[in-house]
Write an enzyme that holds these catalytic residues in place. Sequence first.
Site, mmCIF file in Angstrom:
data_model
loop_
_atom_site.group_PDB
_atom_site.id
_atom_site.type_symbol
_atom_site.label_atom_id
_atom_site.label_comp_id
_atom_site.label_asym_id
_atom_site.label_seq_id
_atom_site.Cartn_x
_atom_site.Cartn_y
_atom_site.Cartn_z
ATOM 1 C CE LYS A 1 -57.410 7.028 -24.974
ATOM 2 N NZ LYS A 1 -57.267 6.032 -23.944
ATOM 3 C CG HIS B 1 -51.850 7.490 -20.921
ATOM 4 N ND1 HIS B 1 -51.327 7.656 -22.172
ATOM 5 C CD2 HIS B 1 -52.931 6.692 -21.083
ATOM 6 C CE1 HIS B 1 -52.056 6.988 -23.035
ATOM 7 N NE2 HIS B 1 -53.038 6.397 -22.406
ATOM 8 C CG HIS C 1 -59.173 1.490 -18.829
ATOM 9 N ND1 HIS C 1 -59.380 1.411 -20.196
ATOM 10 C CD2 HIS C 1 -58.102 2.306 -18.659
ATOM 11 C CE1 HIS C 1 -58.463 2.153 -20.816
ATOM 12 N NE2 HIS C 1 -57.683 2.702 -19.910
ATOM 13 C CG HIS D 1 -52.833 5.123 -26.318
ATOM 14 N ND1 HIS D 1 -52.956 4.347 -25.193
ATOM 15 C CD2 HIS D 1 -51.571 4.915 -26.771
ATOM 16 C CE1 HIS D 1 -51.818 3.702 -24.980
ATOM 17 N NE2 HIS D 1 -50.970 4.019 -25.936
ATOM 18 C CG ASP E 1 -54.399 4.478 -18.162
ATOM 19 O OD1 ASP E 1 -55.457 3.885 -18.461
ATOM 20 O OD2 ASP E 1 -53.368 4.388 -18.850
ATOM 21 C CG HIS F 1 -57.412 7.680 -18.856
ATOM 22 N ND1 HIS F 1 -56.732 8.010 -20.015
ATOM 23 C CD2 HIS F 1 -57.497 6.327 -18.872
ATOM 24 C CE1 HIS F 1 -56.429 6.922 -20.687
ATOM 25 N NE2 HIS F 1 -56.881 5.865 -20.002
#
Length: 368
Positions: free
Chosen positions: A110, A189, A16, A147, A264, A14
């Site tokens: 996602k 997460h 970004h 999420h 994350d 995970h």
Amino acid sequence: MTDTITIKKPFDAHVHLRRGAMLRAVTPYTATRFDKAIVMPNTDPPIDTLDAAIEYKNEILAALQHSNVLQNVRTLFEPLMTMYLTKGLTPQEIERAAIGAEGTKIYAVKSYPYGATTNSQWGYRDILEAKDVLKEMERVGMPLLLHGEVHLNEHGEEEDPYDGERLFIADVLPRLLETYPKLKVSLEHMSSAQAVDFIEKNGKEGRLVATVTPTHLMYDRRQAFSGGYRTLIHMKPLVKTSDDRERVRDIATKGLPFVFAGTDSAPHPESKKFSSCCVFGVFNSPVALELYTQIFDELGALDKLESFVSVNGPRFYGVEPSAETITLVKKDWQTTEPVVTDEGVKVWPICNTVHGLGNETIHWQIKG
Ligand code: DOR
Ligand code: ZN
């Protein structure tokens, strides 16, 4: 006392990476430490077609070719692309993405609940409305990454942000799993005792897995509020109580095959991170592997580190764990500098001495 450990090169389930100058600045930190990474699609505009994902992947690979950080470092880093569950994502696109039409396979879709976090304005308010897409994902074996927070109630009013994950676990996740019994699901997460309890009871390799960030292993909300609100550890899901953190630490270090690392890492420019309504997201790729190792060492679980950071993630996504290794040594160091983009924008990682919780020291480092 163990003071050195060699493991297969890790897999970040995970991350970004953003776009443009930010992407060019942060991607080398992931690429030098991780063998592969699942790249989140919540850019602006969102990645919700196969073509957009291919273009995004090419941008990542091009950035690595021109990176200074990577000079003299041989890297075989592979970004594994995802698509965002927007209202524009169709079952036809899922089918194309799953078979890797045009030579690029999409590894997951996602879901961001509308309004919950960075660029979540394109998400569904109720994920169960995405019936046709979910059905097709179930059919082709495309994983759904959640999420897992409820942000608004049925009247569109804000829920307590500390309760979002608990509400999702109590209500949405069981209905989703029941409606799509073969859908592959990852709860991203994990941050609360309720999420940990649910995964401990229902987690299953290839069906229901969960990822854990270094942030939720390291901190609880006492630190988030020590000496003023610590925006550097401000992320969604919020870090929670020390009891929640203990439960997350406990499940991460148990050696369960359906629990693994997803950093994350979510970089934001200094100007946004330290503004009065600071953005959600913790940049951690320069320190994440070191922090995972530190926590596993603290908990006497270094023997479980490799499966957590390097093996369980690839298995879920149907790829091979790395054939390369990485060695970490137990040696104190501090991170004092931000990463600076080629446009001069600063991005601060967690645990640094300037904006961290104080004079934070990291106890493990990558052998150079
Ligand atoms: O804190 C977060 N930041 N949580 C998310 O879900 C998104 C991420 C981001 O993209 O900044
Ligand atoms: Zn994220």
